[in-house]
Design an enzyme around this catalytic site. Structure first.
Site, PDB file in Angstrom:
ATOM      1  N   ARG A 180       1.939  12.162  -8.767  1.00 28.18           N
ATOM      2  CA  ARG A 180       2.397  10.808  -8.427  1.00 28.18           C
ATOM      3  C   ARG A 180       3.868  10.592  -8.760  1.00 28.18           C
ATOM      4  O   ARG A 180       4.538   9.771  -8.145  1.00 28.18           O
ATOM      5  CB  ARG A 180       1.591   9.761  -9.206  1.00 28.18           C
ATOM      6  CG  ARG A 180       0.145   9.623  -8.778  1.00 28.18           C
ATOM      7  CD  ARG A 180      -0.448   8.381  -9.424  1.00 28.18           C
ATOM      8  NE  ARG A 180      -1.902   8.367  -9.430  1.00 28.18           N
ATOM      9  CZ  ARG A 180      -2.673   7.946  -8.431  1.00 28.18           C
ATOM     10  NH1 ARG A 180      -2.122   7.512  -7.324  1.00 28.18           N
ATOM     11  NH2 ARG A 180      -3.991   7.962  -8.522  1.00 28.18           N
TER      12      ARG A 180
ATOM     13  N   ASP B 174      -4.512   5.209   6.267  1.00 25.88           N
ATOM     14  CA  ASP B 174      -5.032   6.409   6.928  1.00 25.88           C
ATOM     15  C   ASP B 174      -6.099   5.970   7.937  1.00 25.88           C
ATOM     16  O   ASP B 174      -5.783   5.619   9.069  1.00 25.88           O
ATOM     17  CB  ASP B 174      -5.572   7.333   5.836  1.00 25.88           C
ATOM     18  CG  ASP B 174      -6.097   8.647   6.356  1.00 25.88           C
ATOM     19  OD1 ASP B 174      -5.778   9.004   7.487  1.00 25.88           O
ATOM     20  OD2 ASP B 174      -6.836   9.337   5.621  1.00 25.88           O
TER      21      ASP B 174
ATOM     22  N   PHE C 270      -2.250  15.848   4.529  1.00 25.26           N
ATOM     23  CA  PHE C 270      -2.457  15.226   3.223  1.00 25.26           C
ATOM     24  C   PHE C 270      -1.177  15.358   2.408  1.00 25.26           C
ATOM     25  O   PHE C 270      -0.671  16.450   2.192  1.00 25.26           O
ATOM     26  CB  PHE C 270      -3.626  15.888   2.489  1.00 25.26           C
ATOM     27  CG  PHE C 270      -4.027  15.140   1.252  1.00 25.26           C
ATOM     28  CD1 PHE C 270      -4.826  14.010   1.335  1.00 25.26           C
ATOM     29  CD2 PHE C 270      -3.576  15.555   0.003  1.00 25.26           C
ATOM     30  CE1 PHE C 270      -5.188  13.298   0.190  1.00 25.26           C
ATOM     31  CE2 PHE C 270      -3.927  14.855  -1.143  1.00 25.26           C
ATOM     32  CZ  PHE C 270      -4.731  13.730  -1.043  1.00 25.26           C
TER      33      PHE C 270
ATOM     34  N   GLU D  36       0.845  -1.204   0.000  1.00 27.81           N
ATOM     35  CA  GLU D  36       0.000   0.000   0.000  1.00 27.81           C
ATOM     36  C   GLU D  36       0.873   1.244   0.000  1.00 27.81           C
ATOM     37  O   GLU D  36       2.014   1.210   0.462  1.00 27.81           O
ATOM     38  CB  GLU D  36      -0.852   0.018   1.277  1.00 27.81           C
ATOM     39  CG  GLU D  36      -2.262  -0.519   1.112  1.00 27.81           C
ATOM     40  CD  GLU D  36      -3.216   0.461   0.432  1.00 27.81           C
ATOM     41  OE1 GLU D  36      -2.754   1.394  -0.259  1.00 27.81           O
ATOM     42  OE2 GLU D  36      -4.428   0.288   0.594  1.00 27.81           O
ATOM     43  N   ASP D  37       0.298   2.340  -0.466  1.00 29.15           N
ATOM     44  CA  ASP D  37       1.014   3.611  -0.375  1.00 29.15           C
ATOM     45  C   ASP D  37       0.871   4.198   1.030  1.00 29.15           C
ATOM     46  O   ASP D  37       1.855   4.624   1.637  1.00 29.15           O
ATOM     47  CB  ASP D  37       0.503   4.607  -1.430  1.00 29.15           C
ATOM     48  CG  ASP D  37      -1.023   4.760  -1.444  1.00 29.15           C
ATOM     49  OD1 ASP D  37      -1.726   4.035  -0.692  1.00 29.15           O
ATOM     50  OD2 ASP D  37      -1.518   5.603  -2.204  1.00 29.15           O
TER      51      ASP D  37
HETATM   52  P1  5GP Z   1      -7.869   4.658   4.278  1.00 25.17           P
HETATM   53  O1  5GP Z   1      -8.931   3.718   3.800  1.00 25.17           O
HETATM   54  O2  5GP Z   1      -6.792   3.995   5.092  1.00 25.17           O
HETATM   55  O3  5GP Z   1      -8.450   5.860   4.969  1.00 25.17           O
HETATM   56  O4  5GP Z   1      -7.214   5.317   3.021  1.00 25.17           O
HETATM   57  C1  5GP Z   1      -6.594   4.639   2.045  1.00 25.17           C
HETATM   58  C2  5GP Z   1      -6.413   5.470   0.796  1.00 25.17           C
HETATM   59  O5  5GP Z   1      -6.747   6.857   0.972  1.00 25.17           O
HETATM   60  C3  5GP Z   1      -4.970   5.455   0.416  1.00 25.17           C
HETATM   61  O6  5GP Z   1      -4.613   4.277  -0.299  1.00 25.17           O
HETATM   62  C4  5GP Z   1      -4.883   6.718  -0.420  1.00 25.17           C
HETATM   63  O7  5GP Z   1      -5.304   6.462  -1.723  1.00 25.17           O
HETATM   64  C5  5GP Z   1      -5.858   7.671   0.247  1.00 25.17           C
HETATM   65  N1  5GP Z   1      -5.139   8.584   1.175  1.00 25.17           N
HETATM   66  C6  5GP Z   1      -5.196   8.611   2.521  1.00 25.17           C
HETATM   67  N2  5GP Z   1      -4.394   9.581   3.019  1.00 25.17           N
HETATM   68  C7  5GP Z   1      -3.810  10.170   1.948  1.00 25.17           C
HETATM   69  C8  5GP Z   1      -2.854  11.247   1.797  1.00 25.17           C
HETATM   70  O8  5GP Z   1      -2.341  11.869   2.738  1.00 25.17           O
HETATM   71  N3  5GP Z   1      -2.505  11.563   0.515  1.00 25.17           N
HETATM   72  C9  5GP Z   1      -3.016  10.926  -0.590  1.00 25.17           C
HETATM   73  N4  5GP Z   1      -2.589  11.324  -1.791  1.00 25.17           N
HETATM   74  N5  5GP Z   1      -3.904   9.907  -0.471  1.00 25.17           N
HETATM   75  C10 5GP Z   1      -4.291   9.550   0.771  1.00 25.17           C
END
Ligand code: 5GP
Length: 179
Positions: A164, A102, A151, A98-99
């Site tokens: 990206r 959050d 963010f 995963e990147d």
């Molecule tokens: P989660 O389901 O854990 O809240 O979020 C997962 C997805 O939200 C990540 O794979 C990403 O695509 C997006 N995301 C969450 N935080 C960030 C951030 O700080 N920057 C970006 N570009 N995407 C985020």
């Protein structure tokens, strides 16, 4: 793009050093196993392509595209699989790449989904961990960097599909979001 950057949070050098470290750990941990690296597109692209070069083991790769309903910067927890894996994962040692984690909602959904397919194991490797906003508990085996609730973009992460390709992780100026 450079003019939109407020500050660099993690430099290219720091990222590359960390990628090597994680690659070495994975190489140790997965010796003799049937490693399947599962990248969650598109955010994983840069991290995954650098990381797999540091894993000195035979491995296979597959990819998923998921979409989380919600606004560009907020995850809702409702996940839609846009592209599923091409192969079965039964008896494989799955490592999700995963990147960023959050809220953890995307990942907890994915883990539950993949576990129903009877893999030997499912673990997670994420470049970034943003624990402040966690809503679903997820166990991340390999974390690159733990970051504050900001963010970020770059090194695979986007804002409106842009940024990206930046080789570092950074925060954008507030005015970028007002355009
Ligand atoms: P989660 O389901 O854990 O809240 O979020 C997962 C997805 O939200 C990540 O794979 C990403 O695509 C997006 N995301 C969450 N935080 C960030 C951030 O700080 N920057 C970006 N570009 N995407 C985020």
């Amino acid at each position: 793009m450079e003019k939109d950057i407020l500050k660099i949070m993690i430099s290219e050098e720091e990222i590359q050093k960390k990628v090597k470290e994680i690659g070495q750990r994975i190489t140790e941990d997965y010796k003799g196993r049937d490693l399947l690296v599962v990248g969650i597109l598109k955010g994983c692209m840069l991290f995954l392509s650098d990381l797999v070069k540091e894993i000195k083991l035979p491995l296979t790769m597959d990819f998923m595209v998921v979409s989380s309903y919600g606004s560009a910067t907020k995850s809702s927890g409702v996940v839609r699989i846009i592209k599923d894996l091409e192969r079965e994962i039964q008896d494989k040692d799955v490592l999700i790449i995963e990147d960023i984690v959050d809220t953890g909602l995307t990942l907890s959904y994915l883990m539950e989904n993949l576990k129903t397919r009877n893999p030997r194991s499912v673990k997670v490797c994420s470049l970034l961990d943003k624990p402040d906003r966690r809503k679903a508990a997820v166990d991340i085996e390999y974390v690159g960097f733990t970051i504050p609730d900001e963010f970020v973009v770059g090194y695979g992460l986007d804002y409106s599909e842009v940024y990206r390709n930046l080789p570092f992780v950074c925060v954008l100026k507030p005015e970028v979001y007002m355009k």
